[in-house]
Enzyme design. Structure first.
Site, short mmCIF file in Angstrom:
data_model
loop_
_atom_site.label_atom_id
_atom_site.label_comp_id
_atom_site.label_asym_id
_atom_site.label_seq_id
_atom_site.Cartn_x
_atom_site.Cartn_y
_atom_site.Cartn_z
N ASP A 74 -0.82 -5.35 3.14
CA ASP A 74 -0.55 -3.95 4.23
C ASP A 74 -0.89 -3.96 5.26
OD1 ASP A 74 -2.96 -1.71 4.85
OD2 ASP A 74 -4.62 -2.09 3.98
N THR A 117 -6.25 1.67 9.36
CA THR A 117 -5.09 2.94 10.27
C THR A 117 -6.20 4.14 11.06
OG1 THR A 117 -3.74 2.30 8.48
CG2 THR A 117 -3.73 4.74 8.96
N ASP A 135 -5.85 -4.46 0.41
CA ASP A 135 -6.84 -4.71 1.63
C ASP A 135 -7.24 -6.32 1.49
OD1 ASP A 135 -6.45 -2.19 1.98
OD2 ASP A 135 -7.64 -1.23 1.14
N GLU A 146 1.08 -1.08 -0.31
CA GLU A 146 0.21 0.05 0.21
C GLU A 146 1.15 1.21 0.13
OE1 GLU A 146 -2.71 0.61 3.38
OE2 GLU A 146 -3.43 2.36 1.76
N ILE A 160 -0.46 -1.49 7.68
CA ILE A 160 -1.70 -1.78 8.92
C ILE A 160 -2.93 -1.37 7.53
CG2 ILE A 160 -2.67 0.02 10.91
CD1 ILE A 160 -0.04 0.31 10.91
N ASP A 161 -4.11 -2.53 8.00
CA ASP A 161 -5.25 -2.20 7.61
C ASP A 161 -6.82 -1.76 8.51
OD1 ASP A 161 -6.82 -2.39 4.77
OD2 ASP A 161 -8.15 -4.05 5.91
C1 LIP Z 1 -8.72 1.43 4.71
C2 LIP Z 1 -9.69 -0.45 4.94
C3 LIP Z 1 -11.20 0.25 4.67
C4 LIP Z 1 -12.09 0.79 3.20
C5 LIP Z 1 -10.30 1.58 3.70
C6 LIP Z 1 -9.23 1.92 3.41
P1 LIP Z 1 -6.94 1.21 5.30
O1 LIP Z 1 -7.64 0.73 4.58
O2 LIP Z 1 -9.67 -1.07 4.84
O3 LIP Z 1 -11.98 -1.29 5.21
O4 LIP Z 1 -12.80 1.06 3.66
O5 LIP Z 1 -11.24 2.01 1.78
O6 LIP Z 1 -8.74 0.74 1.72
O7 LIP Z 1 -6.34 2.64 5.53
O8 LIP Z 1 -6.49 1.37 6.66
O9 LIP Z 1 -5.43 0.47 5.24
#
Ligand code: LIP
Length: 307
Positions: A104, A109, A246, A86, A106-107
């Site tokens: 990713d 964030t 993601d 990412e 940290i998914d």
């Molecule tokens: C996020 C997600 C969230 C999604 C956002 C975004 P991040 O990832 O997992 O559920 O709705 O579009 O992609 O930015 O926390 O890695």
């Protein structure tokens, strides 16, 4: 290299080296635990919060540090495979059919920044754009989800998913469903309208034309949403706007737990990992009700995602 040539592969049987999925799986688990230490060390005070596309699309110095650690380790051990992450993504280099780690750091964030304990590291491996290994670790709850193509999906390595196993209830339509949805970071235009108007239809009373689902949950991590569907604690997850990093790892965990994933727009049963719109459905005995609930959800989508 085709996906079939890698399933369960343990050795070299063609001119190309065949990925050793078990070794990759175990290595990704080790990396996930290391990353978890960095992520939890950040709280209670998170430094270096910035934004990318807009004020709800956040990145922290921890996202960057974890991606750096993971990409260095993967490039060192597996120099022959590509890396798609990412924080270092370059639109000039989209995902290819080559064996690729899709990461990713940290998914979730936004959750991480707020100290809401629903965030994870998501480590996937895909061949020919088909996810074949997935590891998702939430270091706040210490829940580790992992799967390898053809080998089942597990919570904390020993509990097979879905959690209820063969006793999981058949799917009984949207009126009995708990659905994961996300607000995402695109807050204007057609994609936003599609989401918001569909949320309304899903929630609304049947006599007013809605599906009157049991409820919807917006927990802020696509990877953990997919793991919840794999576990059977969510019945479905519908999303537009997220990216391959993601969903790649959660995709394997879901499909190995008997769930299925299709396109988030109506009519396309063949979802792409980098298609940016997804509908995931949990396992059901003999697949009962899966197709029907997908078609029912699609019938309530208002508009169309333009990702
Ligand atoms: C996020 C997600 C969230 C999604 C956002 C975004 P991040 O990832 O997992 O559920 O709705 O579009 O992609 O930015 O926390 O890695």
């Amino acid at each position: 290299m085709t996906v079939d040539s890698v399933s369960g592969a343990q050795g070299v049987n063609s001119r190309e080296e065949t990925p050793n999925l078990q070794e990759i799986h175990d290595f990704l688990i080790d990396l996930a635990f290391k990353a978890g230490e960095t992520i939890t060390s950040a709280l209670p005070l998170i430094n270096g919060v910035g934004s990318k596309k807009n004020s709800s699309d956040l990145v922290t110095e921890y996202d960057r540090a974890v991606e750096q650690m993971v990409s260095t380790a993967l490039r060192e051990k597996y120099p022959q495979y590509k890396f798609h992450g990412e924080e270092t993504y370059n639109p000039a280099h989209p995902l290819t059919d080559d064996p690729t780690f899709i990461v990713d750091p940290i998914d979730g964030t936004v959750n991480f920044v707020h100290g809401f304990p629903n965030a994870c590291i998501s480590l996937g491996f895909a061949v020919s754009r088909t996810p074949v290994v997935g590891v998702v670790f939430n270091p706040f709850t210490q829940m580790l989800y992992s799967a390898m193509r053809g080998k089942g999906a597990y919570l904390n390595r020993t509990t097979k998913l879905p959690l209820k196993g063969a006793n999981i209830e058949p799917l009984r339509g949207l009126g009995n469903a708990l659905i994961g949805v996300e607000w995402g970071s695109d807050r204007s235009g057609k994609n936003w309208e599609t989401k918001i108007r569909t949320f309304e239809r899903l929630g609304k009373a049947r006599e007013d034309g809605g599906a009157m689902v049991h409820s919807m949950r917006s927990m802020g991590s696509a990877a953990l949403n997919l793991c919840a569907v794999a576990s059977g604690t969510l019945d479905l997850y519908w999303e537009g706007g997220c990216w391959a990093w993601d969903v790649c790892a959660g995709w394997v965990i879901l499909t190995e737990a008997g769930g299925i994933i299709v396109d988030g727009n109506p009519g396309n049963w063949d979802a792409k990992v980098d298609g940016r719109k997804y509908l995931a459905v949990r396992a059901s005995p003999d697949g009962e009700g899966q197709k029907e609930i997908i078609e029912e959800l699609w019938s309530h989508i208002q508009g169309k995602f333009e990702y």
